[in-house]
Design a protein around this motif. Structure first.
Motif, PDB file in Angstrom:
ATOM      1  N   ASP A  61      -4.939   7.257  -7.301  1.00 22.27           N
ATOM      2  CA  ASP A  61      -5.263   6.610  -6.329  1.00 22.27           C
ATOM      3  C   ASP A  61      -3.927   6.392  -5.563  1.00 22.27           C
ATOM      4  OD1 ASP A  61      -7.909   6.173  -5.995  1.00 22.27           O
ATOM      5  OD2 ASP A  61      -7.814   5.464  -8.199  1.00 22.27           O
ATOM      6  N   GLU A  62      -2.867   7.047  -5.734  1.00 19.38           N
ATOM      7  CA  GLU A  62      -1.701   7.039  -4.786  1.00 19.38           C
ATOM      8  C   GLU A  62      -1.084   8.296  -4.110  1.00 19.38           C
ATOM      9  OE1 GLU A  62       2.492   4.992  -5.779  1.00 19.38           O
ATOM     10  OE2 GLU A  62       1.477   5.354  -7.310  1.00 19.38           O
ATOM     11  N   GLN A  89       4.092  10.004   0.646  1.00 28.19           N
ATOM     12  CA  GLN A  89       4.298  10.057   1.994  1.00 28.19           C
ATOM     13  C   GLN A  89       5.617  10.552   2.572  1.00 28.19           C
ATOM     14  OE1 GLN A  89       1.622   8.740   4.288  1.00 28.19           O
ATOM     15  NE2 GLN A  89       0.663   9.039   2.084  1.00 28.19           N
ATOM     16  N   GLN A  92       1.296   5.743  -0.373  1.00 28.01           N
ATOM     17  CA  GLN A  92       0.064   4.858  -0.206  1.00 28.01           C
ATOM     18  C   GLN A  92      -0.668   4.547  -1.417  1.00 28.01           C
ATOM     19  OE1 GLN A  92      -1.962   6.318   3.116  1.00 28.01           O
ATOM     20  NE2 GLN A  92      -0.463   5.467   4.707  1.00 28.01           N
ATOM     21  N   LEU A 118      -4.181   3.615  -2.949  1.00 23.76           N
ATOM     22  CA  LEU A 118      -5.731   3.230  -2.748  1.00 23.76           C
ATOM     23  C   LEU A 118      -6.562   2.549  -3.642  1.00 23.76           C
ATOM     24  CD1 LEU A 118      -6.461   7.390  -1.964  1.00 23.76           C
ATOM     25  CD2 LEU A 118      -5.122   5.513  -0.387  1.00 23.76           C
ATOM     26  N   THR A 177      -9.304   4.006   0.846  1.00 22.59           N
ATOM     27  CA  THR A 177      -8.906   2.700   1.501  1.00 22.59           C
ATOM     28  C   THR A 177      -7.522   2.342   1.224  1.00 22.59           C
ATOM     29  OG1 THR A 177     -11.442   2.050   1.341  1.00 22.59           O
ATOM     30  CG2 THR A 177      -9.633   0.255   1.772  1.00 22.59           C
ATOM     31  N   VAL A 178      -6.725   2.559   2.093  1.00 21.48           N
ATOM     32  CA  VAL A 178      -5.314   2.058   1.618  1.00 21.48           C
ATOM     33  C   VAL A 178      -5.035   0.516   1.314  1.00 21.48           C
ATOM     34  CG1 VAL A 178      -2.929   1.956   2.501  1.00 21.48           C
ATOM     35  CG2 VAL A 178      -4.587   3.830   3.232  1.00 21.48           C
ATOM     36  N   ASP A 223       1.370  -0.249   1.043  1.00 20.13           N
ATOM     37  CA  ASP A 223       2.478   0.848   0.870  1.00 20.13           C
ATOM     38  C   ASP A 223       3.694   0.432  -0.155  1.00 20.13           C
ATOM     39  OD1 ASP A 223       1.541   2.148   3.384  1.00 20.13           O
ATOM     40  OD2 ASP A 223       1.850   0.440   4.490  1.00 20.13           O
ATOM     41  N   ARG A 261      -1.620  -4.094   2.474  1.00 17.29           N
ATOM     42  CA  ARG A 261      -2.242  -4.131   3.810  1.00 17.29           C
ATOM     43  C   ARG A 261      -3.783  -4.593   3.497  1.00 17.29           C
ATOM     44  NH1 ARG A 261      -1.140   2.171   5.399  1.00 17.29           N
ATOM     45  NH2 ARG A 261      -2.512   1.565   6.775  1.00 17.29           N
TER      46      ARG A 261
END
Length: 308
Positions: A116-117, A120, A149, A151, A159-160, A163, A184
């Motif tokens: 879950d990452e 970027q 990001q 998740l 769903t982010v 960061d 976020r």
């Protein structure tokens, strides 16, 4: 006087079957690139074995995972610089070294090998300058920094939650991990760990430890030990025969005053094969509410020394 001298010196090393290296060895820091997805960082202080950190790029669509990770940490007994000419001694296993965080309602954490990452941006730096390592390169400092990001593990659609920038900074004297997580989304966090150290439990690796703010040592040489947790800022694990020491020290701000750590600011897992140090910001029944715009920070230093 080091622990190796206190507990038998060179005779103890010889009895363990390890070969003592001759003086005049090289030392410092070397970066060894092994293809597109693997980097070995070699560090050595005078009078000690090489400490080799393995970094790998992991991608796993099933886990929604795309990120570089610190893997095993190994001691290597050889006189010259890398690549390896001798078999290594595994000191620490794969784990979520920088962070592992679990929102309420999720079955698993995000971070580390949990997934879950998503990557970027990525940058390698040699002595402060952006550079792509190639072959074997000597340097005073090497850094791998990445933006990701993270998740929500509880939701099937990506769903982010936040960061992250995480920096792995290597010098001859050790490893520094620094990260900032900018949230976020609003969530309740029920577990949050950072700067973990999954040290191997073995007669030649870790058998004792102490909290850095206590003058008391604890035995961790067997599964099922019951070393008490403590609202401390780090731990040192060591071996009383060969002088090996491993420590992780976390800047206290990460712990948020231990408000939600349930008295477990730092604790050592008592499983069958390893002594894993868990610096803990949140642990049930504690919980921390985060909101968009909140930031979490970690600054931790790892020191590993294995006398030759």
């Amino acid at each position: 006087m080091d622990r190796r001298t206190l507990f038998g010196g060179t005779a103890a090393l010889a009895a363990s079957g390890l070969v003592v290296t001759a003086p005049g060895e090289s030392d410092g820091l070397y970066v060894e690139r092994r293809g597109e997805r693997q980097i070995m960082v070699w560090t050595r202080e005078p009078g000690h074995l090489w400490i080799r950190y393995e970094l790998r790029h992991f991608t796993d669509p099933a886990k929604r995972m795309d990120a570089w990770r610190l893997q095993e940490i190994t001691a290597v007994r050889q006189a010259g610089p890398p690549p390896a000419t001798a078999e290594g001694i595994r000191l620490a296993t794969a784990a979520a070294y920088p962070y592992a965080i679990k929102p309420a309602g999720a079955l698993d954490h995000f971070g580390g090998l949990h997934g879950d990452e998503l990557l970027q941006n990525l940058l390698f730096l040699l002595d402060g300058r952006a550079a792509l390592p190639s072959g074997v390169t000597a340097a005073g400092e090497f850094e791998l920094t990445q933006d990701t990001q993270v998740l929500d593990p509880a939701q099937e659609a990506p769903t982010v939650l936040g960061d992250v920038n995480v920096r792995h900074i290597f010098t001859a004297s050790g490893l520094r991990i620094r990260w900032v997580l900018r949230w976020r989304a609003a969530r309740v966090i029920e577990y949050a760990y950072g700067a973990m150290l999954p040290a191997v439990r073995a007669d030649t690796v870790t058998t004792r430890f102490r909290y850095l703010d206590q003058a008391v040592e604890h035995g961790i040489g067997a599964p099922g030990h019951r070393a008490p947790p403590a609202d401390s800022y780090g731990a040192e694990l060591y071996n009383t025969v060969n002088g090996l020491t491993m420590s992780v020290e976390v800047e206290p701000g990460f712990f948020n005053g231990y408000a939600q750590s349930d008295g477990r600011g730092v604790w050592v897992y008592d499983g069958d094969t390893y002594n894993k140090v868990y610096p803990t910001r949140v642990s049930k029944p504690g919980a921390e509410q985060v909101a968009p715009g909140d930031t979490w920070h970690l600054d931790a230093t790892y020191r590993i020394r294995y006398p030759s």
